[in-house]
Design a protein around this motif. Structure first.
Motif, PDB file in Angstrom:
ATOM      1  N   GLU A  75      41.063 -18.839  -6.857  1.00 51.02           N
ATOM      2  CA  GLU A  75      40.560 -18.143  -8.033  1.00 51.02           C
ATOM      3  C   GLU A  75      39.183 -18.651  -8.415  1.00 51.02           C
ATOM      4  OE1 GLU A  75      43.263 -17.400 -11.095  1.00 51.02           O
ATOM      5  OE2 GLU A  75      44.929 -17.110  -9.745  1.00 51.02           O
ATOM      6  N   SER A  76      38.301 -18.690  -7.463  1.00 46.85           N
ATOM      7  CA  SER A  76      36.939 -19.103  -7.754  1.00 46.85           C
ATOM      8  C   SER A  76      35.991 -18.005  -7.323  1.00 46.85           C
ATOM      9  CB  SER A  76      36.595 -20.399  -7.037  1.00 46.85           C
ATOM     10  OG  SER A  76      35.232 -20.681  -7.260  1.00 46.85           O
ATOM     11  N   TYR A  77      35.787 -17.054  -8.214  1.00 47.12           N
ATOM     12  CA  TYR A  77      34.868 -15.974  -7.911  1.00 47.12           C
ATOM     13  C   TYR A  77      33.446 -16.511  -7.786  1.00 47.12           C
ATOM     14  CZ  TYR A  77      38.764 -12.923  -8.823  1.00 47.12           C
ATOM     15  OH  TYR A  77      39.976 -12.310  -8.755  1.00 47.12           O
ATOM     16  N   LYS A  78      33.159 -17.589  -8.516  1.00 46.31           N
ATOM     17  CA  LYS A  78      31.826 -18.180  -8.451  1.00 46.31           C
ATOM     18  C   LYS A  78      31.544 -18.680  -7.032  1.00 46.31           C
ATOM     19  CE  LYS A  78      28.762 -21.506 -10.584  1.00 46.31           C
ATOM     20  NZ  LYS A  78      28.601 -22.565 -11.576  1.00 46.31           N
ATOM     21  N   LEU A  79      32.515 -19.354  -6.415  1.00 43.98           N
ATOM     22  CA  LEU A  79      32.342 -19.856  -5.060  1.00 43.98           C
ATOM     23  C   LEU A  79      32.108 -18.702  -4.088  1.00 43.98           C
ATOM     24  CD1 LEU A  79      33.665 -22.724  -3.235  1.00 43.98           C
ATOM     25  CD2 LEU A  79      34.510 -20.575  -2.319  1.00 43.98           C
ATOM     26  N   ILE A  80      32.905 -17.660  -4.194  1.00 50.26           N
ATOM     27  CA  ILE A  80      32.770 -16.522  -3.280  1.00 50.26           C
ATOM     28  C   ILE A  80      31.463 -15.781  -3.533  1.00 50.26           C
ATOM     29  CG2 ILE A  80      33.776 -14.292  -2.629  1.00 50.26           C
ATOM     30  CD1 ILE A  80      36.536 -15.650  -3.072  1.00 50.26           C
ATOM     31  N   ASP A  81      31.086 -15.635  -4.793  1.00 52.00           N
ATOM     32  CA  ASP A  81      29.825 -14.975  -5.134  1.00 52.00           C
ATOM     33  C   ASP A  81      28.642 -15.762  -4.569  1.00 52.00           C
ATOM     34  OD1 ASP A  81      28.225 -12.983  -6.494  1.00 52.00           O
ATOM     35  OD2 ASP A  81      27.725 -14.553  -7.946  1.00 52.00           O
ATOM     36  N   GLU A  82      28.649 -17.071  -4.739  1.00 50.86           N
ATOM     37  CA  GLU A  82      27.557 -17.899  -4.206  1.00 50.86           C
ATOM     38  C   GLU A  82      27.558 -17.888  -2.680  1.00 50.86           C
ATOM     39  OE1 GLU A  82      24.977 -19.199  -5.721  1.00 50.86           O
ATOM     40  OE2 GLU A  82      25.718 -18.503  -7.648  1.00 50.86           O
ATOM     41  N   ALA A  83      28.752 -17.854  -2.078  1.00 53.19           N
ATOM     42  CA  ALA A  83      28.839 -17.787  -0.613  1.00 53.19           C
ATOM     43  C   ALA A  83      28.235 -16.483  -0.103  1.00 53.19           C
ATOM     44  CB  ALA A  83      30.285 -17.934  -0.154  1.00 53.19           C
ATOM     45  N   ASN A  84      28.491 -15.382  -0.808  1.00 52.47           N
ATOM     46  CA  ASN A  84      27.908 -14.095  -0.417  1.00 52.47           C
ATOM     47  C   ASN A  84      26.390 -14.106  -0.553  1.00 52.47           C
ATOM     48  OD1 ASN A  84      30.025 -12.357   0.473  1.00 52.47           O
ATOM     49  ND2 ASN A  84      30.803 -12.360  -1.612  1.00 52.47           N
ATOM     50  N   LYS A  85      25.882 -14.715  -1.619  1.00 52.46           N
ATOM     51  CA  LYS A  85      24.426 -14.834  -1.794  1.00 52.46           C
ATOM     52  C   LYS A  85      23.827 -15.676  -0.661  1.00 52.46           C
ATOM     53  CE  LYS A  85      24.507 -14.503  -6.836  1.00 52.46           C
ATOM     54  NZ  LYS A  85      24.359 -15.270  -8.092  1.00 52.46           N
ATOM     55  N   THR A  86      24.509 -16.754  -0.312  1.00 54.34           N
ATOM     56  CA  THR A  86      24.034 -17.624   0.771  1.00 54.34           C
ATOM     57  C   THR A  86      24.043 -16.894   2.100  1.00 54.34           C
ATOM     58  OG1 THR A  86      24.852 -19.565  -0.416  1.00 54.34           O
ATOM     59  CG2 THR A  86      24.440 -19.827   1.952  1.00 54.34           C
ATOM     60  N   LEU A  87      25.107 -16.150   2.359  1.00 52.77           N
ATOM     61  CA  LEU A  87      25.197 -15.371   3.594  1.00 52.77           C
ATOM     62  C   LEU A  87      24.048 -14.373   3.682  1.00 52.77           C
ATOM     63  CD1 LEU A  87      26.772 -14.648   6.155  1.00 52.77           C
ATOM     64  CD2 LEU A  87      28.158 -13.105   4.774  1.00 52.77           C
ATOM     65  N   ASN A  88      23.780 -13.698   2.595  1.00 56.74           N
ATOM     66  CA  ASN A  88      22.684 -12.732   2.546  1.00 56.74           C
ATOM     67  C   ASN A  88      21.345 -13.425   2.840  1.00 56.74           C
ATOM     68  OD1 ASN A  88      21.447 -10.227   2.112  1.00 56.74           O
ATOM     69  ND2 ASN A  88      21.169 -10.639  -0.060  1.00 56.74           N
ATOM     70  N   ALA A  89      21.111 -14.578   2.230  1.00 59.91           N
ATOM     71  CA  ALA A  89      19.857 -15.311   2.446  1.00 59.91           C
ATOM     72  C   ALA A  89      19.747 -15.807   3.885  1.00 59.91           C
ATOM     73  CB  ALA A  89      19.760 -16.485   1.473  1.00 59.91           C
ATOM     74  N   LEU A  90      20.848 -16.264   4.454  1.00 67.35           N
ATOM     75  CA  LEU A  90      20.827 -16.731   5.845  1.00 67.35           C
ATOM     76  C   LEU A  90      20.538 -15.576   6.802  1.00 67.35           C
ATOM     77  CD1 LEU A  90      23.890 -19.153   5.792  1.00 67.35           C
ATOM     78  CD2 LEU A  90      21.509 -19.810   6.215  1.00 67.35           C
ATOM     79  N   GLU A  91      21.118 -14.417   6.526  1.00 63.33           N
ATOM     80  CA  GLU A  91      20.884 -13.255   7.378  1.00 63.33           C
ATOM     81  C   GLU A  91      19.453 -12.745   7.269  1.00 63.33           C
ATOM     82  OE1 GLU A  91      24.116 -10.754   6.105  1.00 63.33           O
ATOM     83  OE2 GLU A  91      25.443 -11.524   7.669  1.00 63.33           O
ATOM     84  N   LYS A  92      18.780 -13.098   6.178  1.00 67.96           N
ATOM     85  CA  LYS A  92      17.371 -12.718   5.999  1.00 67.96           C
ATOM     86  C   LYS A  92      16.430 -13.856   6.400  1.00 67.96           C
ATOM     87  CE  LYS A  92      18.188  -9.367   2.367  1.00 67.96           C
ATOM     88  NZ  LYS A  92      18.008  -9.022   0.953  1.00 67.96           N
ATOM     89  N   ASN A  93      16.925 -14.763   7.233  1.00 67.20           N
ATOM     90  CA  ASN A  93      16.146 -15.878   7.795  1.00 67.20           C
ATOM     91  C   ASN A  93      15.789 -16.967   6.800  1.00 67.20           C
ATOM     92  OD1 ASN A  93      16.246 -14.962  10.405  1.00 67.20           O
ATOM     93  ND2 ASN A  93      14.358 -13.798  10.233  1.00 67.20           N
ATOM     94  N   GLY A  94      16.578 -17.146   5.754  1.00 66.20           N
ATOM     95  CA  GLY A  94      16.365 -18.267   4.837  1.00 66.20           C
ATOM     96  C   GLY A  94      16.588 -19.575   5.565  1.00 66.20           C
ATOM     97  N   ASN A  95      15.914 -20.620   5.123  1.00 68.74           N
ATOM     98  CA  ASN A  95      16.051 -21.947   5.713  1.00 68.74           C
ATOM     99  C   ASN A  95      17.516 -22.383   5.665  1.00 68.74           C
ATOM    100  OD1 ASN A  95      16.272 -25.027   5.247  1.00 68.74           O
ATOM    101  ND2 ASN A  95      14.266 -24.766   6.209  1.00 68.74           N
ATOM    102  N   VAL A  96      18.076 -22.736   6.819  1.00 64.17           N
ATOM    103  CA  VAL A  96      19.501 -23.028   6.938  1.00 64.17           C
ATOM    104  C   VAL A  96      19.917 -24.164   6.010  1.00 64.17           C
ATOM    105  CG1 VAL A  96      21.307 -23.859   8.508  1.00 64.17           C
ATOM    106  CG2 VAL A  96      19.695 -22.107   9.281  1.00 64.17           C
ATOM    107  N   GLN A  97      19.273 -25.314   6.106  1.00 60.77           N
ATOM    108  CA  GLN A  97      19.668 -26.467   5.292  1.00 60.77           C
ATOM    109  C   GLN A  97      19.461 -26.221   3.805  1.00 60.77           C
ATOM    110  OE1 GLN A  97      21.319 -29.486   5.825  1.00 60.77           O
ATOM    111  NE2 GLN A  97      21.837 -28.264   7.626  1.00 60.77           N
ATOM    112  N   LEU A  98      18.367 -25.573   3.456  1.00 61.54           N
ATOM    113  CA  LEU A  98      18.097 -25.274   2.046  1.00 61.54           C
ATOM    114  C   LEU A  98      19.168 -24.342   1.478  1.00 61.54           C
ATOM    115  CD1 LEU A  98      16.251 -25.467  -0.435  1.00 61.54           C
ATOM    116  CD2 LEU A  98      14.984 -23.516   0.488  1.00 61.54           C
TER     117      LEU A  98
END
Length: 191
Positions: free
Chosen positions: A157-180
């Motif tokens: 029951e952590s929508y915040k975790l899933i929401d942040e994970a989705n944002k991170t996935l989106n940024a990674l798919e757009k070539n965001g710095n992996v470690q950052l």
């Protein structure tokens, strides 16, 4: 009912509808505009518009689609397909009849499930240490996807975790710095 949200394998359910079927993918607002142009003509026969992988649409695109969903034509039915209901805005979910079928998501070994659950339960220091070992973009994307799937499967029951994970996935798919991106995910997803 004029709108259905299908979670998991939707092929049999979609085939049960009579009438013309149109497959469509919405990822961004421009796709919603294109769909509106398609559906503004009067439909004389029953038509089912299948919105594939709707859980991959941006929040902005989902919001833009909401009006179409609320005011469909008489002969029009929407069928939204998804693998993860948590990636769909609650306002969309509330306007659809939800049907869940066997998911075609990744099959985790017990070891992989335990790894994801341990990551979720770990403290920030342990999480930072774990993500610091991930250097390749493909590995980071797979890790975040597995984390999203695992969290939604175990009904965490952590929508915040899933929401942040989705944002991170989106940024990674757009070539965001992996470690950052992975470090930001750990910091921003604190429960």
């Amino acid at each position: 009912m004029h709108a259905y949200l299908i979670i998991g394998d939707s092929s049999d359910f979609i085939n049960s509808f009579e009438g013309r079927k149109i497959n469509f993918v919405i990822n961004k607002i421009a796709d919603v505009r294109e769909l509106k142009a398609t559906t503004k003509l009067k439909l004389t026969e029953k038509t089912v518009i299948v919105l594939e992988r709707f859980d991959e649409a941006t929040a902005e695109a989902q919001n833009a689609f909401l009006k179409s969903l609320e005011e469909p034509q008489i002969n029009l039915t929407y069928v939204l397909t998804a693998q993860n209901i948590l990636n769909i805005l609650p306002t969309i979910v509330s306007r659809c009849e939800v049907k869940e079928f066997e998911s075609s998501g990744p099959n985790f070994s017990e070891e992989e499930k335990e790894k994801m659950e341990n990551f979720i339960k770990a403290n920030d220091g342990q999480k930072i240490k774990q993500v610091s070992l991930i250097n390749k973009r493909e590995e980071a994307i797979e890790f975040i996807r597995n984390l999203i799937f695992s969290a939604s499967e175990s009904k965490i029951e952590s929508y915040k975790l899933i929401d942040e994970a989705n944002k991170t996935l989106n940024a990674l798919e757009k070539n965001g710095n992996v470690q950052l991106q992975l470090t930001n995910f750990v910091v921003n997803s604190r429960i």
